[in-house]
Design a protein around this motif. Structure first.
Motif, PDB file in Angstrom:
ATOM      1  N   GLY A  92       0.912  -1.197  -0.034  1.00  0.00           N
ATOM      2  CA  GLY A  92       0.033  -0.007  -0.066  1.00  0.00           C
ATOM      3  C   GLY A  92       0.788   1.183   0.013  1.00  0.00           C
ATOM      4  O   GLY A  92       0.299   2.371  -0.510  1.00  0.00           O
ATOM      5  N   SER A  93       2.108   1.278   0.288  1.00  0.00           N
ATOM      6  CA  SER A  93       3.069   2.387   0.413  1.00  0.00           C
ATOM      7  C   SER A  93       3.848   2.668  -0.817  1.00  0.00           C
ATOM      8  O   SER A  93       3.965   3.775  -1.106  1.00  0.00           O
ATOM      9  CB  SER A  93       3.917   1.826   1.556  1.00  0.00           C
ATOM     10  OG  SER A  93       4.812   0.803   1.300  1.00  0.00           O
ATOM     11  N   ASN A  94       3.939   1.572  -1.638  1.00  0.00           N
ATOM     12  CA  ASN A  94       4.982   1.854  -2.586  1.00  0.00           C
ATOM     13  C   ASN A  94       4.608   1.076  -4.030  1.00  0.00           C
ATOM     14  O   ASN A  94       5.301   1.322  -5.008  1.00  0.00           O
ATOM     15  CB  ASN A  94       6.408   1.723  -2.531  1.00  0.00           C
ATOM     16  CG  ASN A  94       6.822   0.451  -1.958  1.00  0.00           C
ATOM     17  OD1 ASN A  94       5.869  -0.548  -2.240  1.00  0.00           O
ATOM     18  ND2 ASN A  94       7.812   0.159  -1.132  1.00  0.00           N
ATOM     19  N   GLY A  95       3.839   0.113  -3.757  1.00  0.00           N
ATOM     20  CA  GLY A  95       3.234  -0.472  -5.172  1.00  0.00           C
ATOM     21  C   GLY A  95       3.972  -1.706  -5.291  1.00  0.00           C
ATOM     22  O   GLY A  95       3.858  -2.422  -6.413  1.00  0.00           O
ATOM     23  N   ASN A  96       5.105  -1.875  -4.436  1.00  0.00           N
ATOM     24  CA  ASN A  96       5.763  -3.226  -4.764  1.00  0.00           C
ATOM     25  C   ASN A  96       4.950  -4.494  -5.020  1.00  0.00           C
ATOM     26  O   ASN A  96       3.998  -4.425  -3.965  1.00  0.00           O
ATOM     27  CB  ASN A  96       7.151  -3.361  -3.753  1.00  0.00           C
ATOM     28  CG  ASN A  96       8.190  -2.281  -3.969  1.00  0.00           C
ATOM     29  OD1 ASN A  96       8.009  -1.585  -4.965  1.00  0.00           O
ATOM     30  ND2 ASN A  96       9.015  -2.245  -3.090  1.00  0.00           N
ATOM     31  N   THR A  97       5.360  -5.402  -5.545  1.00  0.00           N
ATOM     32  CA  THR A  97       4.587  -6.877  -5.481  1.00  0.00           C
ATOM     33  C   THR A  97       5.488  -7.930  -5.046  1.00  0.00           C
ATOM     34  O   THR A  97       6.562  -7.781  -5.352  1.00  0.00           O
ATOM     35  CB  THR A  97       4.134  -7.011  -7.078  1.00  0.00           C
ATOM     36  OG1 THR A  97       5.282  -6.806  -7.832  1.00  0.00           O
ATOM     37  CG2 THR A  97       3.024  -5.830  -7.585  1.00  0.00           C
ATOM     38  N   TYR A  98       4.601  -8.963  -4.510  1.00  0.00           N
ATOM     39  CA  TYR A  98       5.401 -10.115  -4.145  1.00  0.00           C
ATOM     40  C   TYR A  98       4.593 -11.250  -4.619  1.00  0.00           C
ATOM     41  O   TYR A  98       3.271 -11.040  -4.805  1.00  0.00           O
ATOM     42  CB  TYR A  98       5.491  -9.998  -2.465  1.00  0.00           C
ATOM     43  CG  TYR A  98       6.087  -8.730  -2.147  1.00  0.00           C
ATOM     44  CD1 TYR A  98       5.213  -7.613  -1.847  1.00  0.00           C
ATOM     45  CD2 TYR A  98       7.488  -8.632  -1.817  1.00  0.00           C
ATOM     46  CE1 TYR A  98       5.900  -6.604  -1.559  1.00  0.00           C
ATOM     47  CE2 TYR A  98       7.994  -7.600  -1.244  1.00  0.00           C
ATOM     48  CZ  TYR A  98       7.077  -6.338  -1.131  1.00  0.00           C
ATOM     49  OH  TYR A  98       7.892  -5.172  -0.701  1.00  0.00           O
ATOM     50  N   TYR A  99       5.405 -12.384  -4.728  1.00  0.00           N
ATOM     51  CA  TYR A  99       4.716 -13.547  -5.267  1.00  0.00           C
ATOM     52  C   TYR A  99       5.244 -14.825  -4.736  1.00  0.00           C
ATOM     53  O   TYR A  99       6.539 -14.844  -4.496  1.00  0.00           O
ATOM     54  CB  TYR A  99       4.886 -13.771  -6.860  1.00  0.00           C
ATOM     55  CG  TYR A  99       4.361 -12.493  -7.524  1.00  0.00           C
ATOM     56  CD1 TYR A  99       5.089 -11.319  -8.008  1.00  0.00           C
ATOM     57  CD2 TYR A  99       3.156 -12.520  -7.959  1.00  0.00           C
ATOM     58  CE1 TYR A  99       4.665 -10.312  -8.583  1.00  0.00           C
ATOM     59  CE2 TYR A  99       2.627 -11.598  -8.852  1.00  0.00           C
ATOM     60  CZ  TYR A  99       3.188 -10.388  -9.035  1.00  0.00           C
ATOM     61  OH  TYR A  99       2.607  -9.436  -9.665  1.00  0.00           O
ATOM     62  N   ALA A 100       4.470 -15.662  -4.643  1.00  0.00           N
ATOM     63  CA  ALA A 100       4.965 -17.155  -4.186  1.00  0.00           C
ATOM     64  C   ALA A 100       5.800 -17.544  -5.480  1.00  0.00           C
ATOM     65  O   ALA A 100       5.413 -17.447  -6.470  1.00  0.00           O
ATOM     66  CB  ALA A 100       3.943 -18.011  -3.630  1.00  0.00           C
ATOM     67  N   ASP A 101       6.824 -18.552  -5.371  1.00  0.00           N
ATOM     68  CA  ASP A 101       7.558 -19.016  -5.861  1.00  0.00           C
ATOM     69  C   ASP A 101       6.819 -19.977  -7.001  1.00  0.00           C
ATOM     70  O   ASP A 101       7.204 -19.722  -8.196  1.00  0.00           O
ATOM     71  CB  ASP A 101       8.606 -19.969  -5.513  1.00  0.00           C
ATOM     72  CG  ASP A 101       9.568 -19.080  -4.788  1.00  0.00           C
ATOM     73  OD1 ASP A 101      10.444 -19.563  -3.961  1.00  0.00           O
ATOM     74  OD2 ASP A 101       9.973 -17.819  -5.068  1.00  0.00           O
TER      75      ASP A 101
END
Length: 126
Positions: free
Chosen positions: A52-61
């Motif tokens: 919510g702060s910088n729009g960075n995204t994260y994914y499960a492998d």
């Protein structure tokens, strides 16, 4: 706050689906939002999150390179574009929101999200 997930369905292996999670009750533009999934007999697992702060995204492998998370703050909605689906992706997908992950960095942890939507079923046939 209410989260409404939609977009699930039945698709053949190799196909695509786009899930949506619309929030109501307050703006979630500064909240981290995430998707988790749970297959029968398995524990709930992290799929993807967006800060919510910088729009960075994260994914499960397991979904990296196939799934894409995005958000439209004007619509208070988060999306999960799922491509190259395989039968192992079959599960109930739930969206979640909360401010905690942006502070802890633990985007993969369901404990960081205080708001949850109902699940939407995704079934991938072989």
């Amino acid at each position: 706050v209410q989260l409404q997930a939609s977009g699930g369905g039945l698709v053949q292996a190799g196909g695509s689906l786009r899930l949506s999670c619309a929030a109501s009750g307050r703006s979630l533009s500064n909240y981290g939002m995430a998707w988790f999934r749970q297959a029968p007999g398995n524990e709930r697992e992290f799929v993807s999150a967006i800060s919510g702060s910088n729009g960075n995204t994260y994914y499960a492998d397991s979904v990296k390179g196939r799934f894409t998370i995005s958000r439209d703050n004007a619509k208070n909605t988060v999306y999960l574009q799922m491509n190259s689906l395989n039968p192992e992706d079959t599960a109930v997908y739930s969206c979640a929101a909360g401010p905690g992950a942006d502070y802890t960095g633990r985007y993969y942890s369901d404990a960081e999200y205080g708001y949850w939507g109902q699940g939407t079923q995704v079934t991938v046939s072989s």
